[in-house]
Design an enzyme around this catalytic site. Structure first.
Site, short mmCIF file in Angstrom:
data_model
loop_
_atom_site.label_atom_id
_atom_site.label_comp_id
_atom_site.label_asym_id
_atom_site.label_seq_id
_atom_site.Cartn_x
_atom_site.Cartn_y
_atom_site.Cartn_z
N ASP A 31 39.37 15.37 -11.98
CA ASP A 31 39.60 13.98 -12.36
C ASP A 31 38.83 13.10 -11.38
O ASP A 31 38.59 13.50 -10.24
CB ASP A 31 41.10 13.65 -12.31
CG ASP A 31 41.47 12.51 -13.24
OD1 ASP A 31 42.17 12.76 -14.24
OD2 ASP A 31 41.04 11.36 -12.98
N THR A 54 42.16 8.02 -24.40
CA THR A 54 41.38 7.16 -25.29
C THR A 54 42.25 5.95 -25.63
O THR A 54 42.75 5.84 -26.75
CB THR A 54 40.99 7.92 -26.57
OG1 THR A 54 42.18 8.50 -27.15
CG2 THR A 54 40.00 9.03 -26.28
N THR A 68 42.55 12.47 -28.40
CA THR A 68 42.70 11.90 -29.75
C THR A 68 41.55 10.92 -29.98
O THR A 68 41.41 9.96 -29.23
CB THR A 68 44.05 11.17 -29.86
OG1 THR A 68 45.07 12.10 -29.56
CG2 THR A 68 44.26 10.60 -31.24
N PHE A 111 48.99 18.28 -29.83
CA PHE A 111 50.11 17.63 -30.51
C PHE A 111 51.35 17.52 -29.63
O PHE A 111 52.45 17.26 -30.13
CB PHE A 111 50.46 18.40 -31.79
CG PHE A 111 49.32 18.50 -32.77
CD1 PHE A 111 49.03 17.44 -33.61
CD2 PHE A 111 48.52 19.63 -32.82
CE1 PHE A 111 47.97 17.51 -34.50
CE2 PHE A 111 47.45 19.72 -33.70
CZ PHE A 111 47.18 18.65 -34.55
N LYS A 145 44.84 15.09 -36.43
CA LYS A 145 45.57 14.53 -35.29
C LYS A 145 46.02 13.09 -35.55
O LYS A 145 47.19 12.74 -35.40
CB LYS A 145 44.70 14.62 -34.04
CG LYS A 145 45.22 13.87 -32.85
CD LYS A 145 46.53 14.44 -32.34
CE LYS A 145 47.21 13.46 -31.42
NZ LYS A 145 48.42 13.97 -30.82
N GLY A 190 57.12 3.34 -29.22
CA GLY A 190 56.22 2.83 -28.19
C GLY A 190 55.46 3.99 -27.62
O GLY A 190 55.29 5.02 -28.28
N CYS A 236 50.71 6.69 -27.28
CA CYS A 236 50.03 7.35 -28.40
C CYS A 236 50.24 6.64 -29.73
O CYS A 236 49.30 6.08 -30.29
CB CYS A 236 50.49 8.80 -28.50
SG CYS A 236 50.15 9.72 -27.00
#
Ligand code: UGA
Length: 459
Positions: free
Chosen positions: A30, A85, A125, A152, A213, A266, A269
């Site tokens: 990261d 994303t 996603t 998922f 997805k 909320g 995602c």
């Protein structure tokens, strides 16, 4: 196998630790040095049941480590992309900058090796079309191939969902062509121990996998907004949405899951994914097809406003009133406060002049980071003390099992709004509470007040 996971946020960190648990040698990468330091020290940067133990086992086994250096991951056979994303600042679309930057940085270190291929597996996603675009970049490197393998997992069940998913979806450039066979075999080898449990594994084209997805999340959001729309009808007619939901759910074709009415969805995602899906459909010239998702979003937003209006209805005026909000996380068993309905209701009540105290078993630190100046209290009893109104907005186990008699002794006035429909109104009324719920008639069985019912009364 030697694996890397690029982007160790929620998804990536759990994926990395899970892959180590399955016996692989894994490096998580990261650009966020603080996150890497915390993971390397065995300290989860987020609350997720079972993750701390998984992380510790991985680190202790020597099979799991973390780095900020791309050079260290160059030798992996498979690189998983776990980048976030989020919603773009300037609209509904997904912000793919982190993903593109990660692919560029990876491409810069990927060795060209014809014989022993390198596989890059996207898990983020993304809008349909993204994988094909990234594949064009990755596959300029000899021997490198791209697959799309959407994730998922649910927060709160992330470890279980990663190690025992209900399906695996493999997106490949051309599902009928032979080269796909090699990529599929490589990913099968990485997931061998998952596949042993006869998990359905579906191979399809890039765009189809990407669409699976986003459609899954759009469907879940639609199901929640559907029952919340019925809530509005229940409020107008004096019906009870929890009974509607239970009766609907017994029809196997409908099913009762994700049919719980309340302050709505909320998190990081569902809200952003339906918006990105709308934006992507519009870009493709088929915006009409997903027009209903705008309504799904609007219904969801109206529930938050409705909770505020109900508070105003119960208190007369909100200015200067002491209100306790139970819950800050967007759902129980998580410390994630991204787009949390509970926090949005709390800040709306604050804006209307109320004195708000928020409590949550895990999410207060993330809540304070999101909203400076928020009054937070760790201890539930202390948070409840002196309240003129309590709103239960995240259904943590602890709040579901609150004792109405003992709780009444803590507050100044026994008034409760059950924003998740988890308390038994008769029990609470018996203990002297005035309790109102979203989507349930008021005690006299009368429809709720029309002005507030519309959900637009709040400033
Ligand atoms: C969601 C999906 O469920 C996962 O399958 C998906 O992988 C994930 O997004 C993702 O794309 O990363 P998650 O965001 O963890 O998972 O949360 P959910 O369990 O879906 O809950 C979302 C929201 O819906 C929460 O605020 C929850 O309180 C609310 N909800 C859920 C309801 O209001 N009613 C329900 O009946 C169910």
């Amino acid at each position: 196998m030697k694996l890397s996971v690029i982007g160790v946020g929620y998804l990536g960190a759990v994926h990395a630790a899970s892959m180590a648990e399955l016996g692989h040698e894994v490096i998580g990468l990261d650009v966020d040095a603080a996150r890497i330091a915390s993971l390397s020290a065995g300290e989860p940067p987020f609350h997720e049941p079972g993750f701390a133990e998984l992380l510790r086992r991985g680190l202790d086994s020597g099979r799991l480590r973390f780095t900020t250096e791309h050079a260290e991951i160059a030798g992996a056979e498979i690189h998983f992309l776990g980048l976030g994303t989020p919603q773009r600042a300037d609209g509904f679309g997904a912000d793919l900058r982190a993903l593109h930057a990660a692919v560029e940085a990876l491409a810069a270190v990927l060795p060209a090796r014809e014989g022993a291929p390198t596989l890059v597996v996207g898990k983020s996603t993304v809008p349909a079309g993204t994988a094909r675009e990234l594949a064009a970049r990755i596959e300029r490197i000899p021997g490198a191939r791209l697959m799309w393998n959407p994730e998922f997992l649910r927060e709160g069940f992330a470890v279980q969902d990663t190690l025992a998913p209900d399906r695996l979806v493999y997106g490949v450039r051309d599902p009928e062509a032979e080269p796909a066979g090699m990529e599929v075999r490589m990913l099968d080898a990485a997931y061998a121990r998952i596949l042993e449990r006869e998990v359905p594994r579906l191979v399809m084209g890039f765009e189809t996998a990407e669409l699976v997805k986003v459609s899954a999340n759009a469907f879940l959001a639609t199901k929640i907004s559907f029952i919340n729309a019925i809530s509005e009808l229940c409020e107008a007619t004096g019906a009870d949405v929890t009974d509607v939901s239970r009766a609907l759910g017994l029809d196997e074709r409908i099913g009762g899951r994700f049919l719980r009415a309340g302050v709505g969805f909320g998190g990081g995602c569902l809200p952003k994914d339906i918006r990105a899906f709308i934006a992507s459909a519009e870009d493709l010239g088929v915006g009409q097809a997903l027009g209903f998702l705008r309504e799904v979003d609007a219904i969801n937003q109206r529930r938050r406003v409705r909770a505020v209006d109900l508070a105003r209805e119960m208190l007369g005026s909100l200015r200067g009133r002491r209100i306790t909000v139970l819950g800050a996380a967007f759902k129980p068993d998580s410390d994630d406060t991204r787009d949390s309905p509970a926090l949005e209701v709390a800040t709306r009540l604050m804006a209307a002049g109320a004195h708000i105290t928020v409590t949550d078993p895990e999410a207060l630190a993330t809540a304070r980071r999101r909203f400076e100046g928020l009054t937070t209290v760790e201890d539930t009893a202390e948070a409840l003390r002196g309240a003129e109104l309590v709103l239960l907005l995240t259904e943590w186990e602890e709040y579901r099992h609150l004792d109405p008699v003992a709780t009444a002794r803590l507050v100044d006035a026994p008034r409760m709004i059950d924003g998740r429909n988890v308390l038994s109104p008769p029990r609470w009324r018996e203990a002297g509470w005035e309790i109102r719920s979203l989507g349930r008639a008021d005690p006299a069985g009368r429809p709720q007040a029309p002005a507030a019912r519309a959900g637009f009364a709040s400033a």
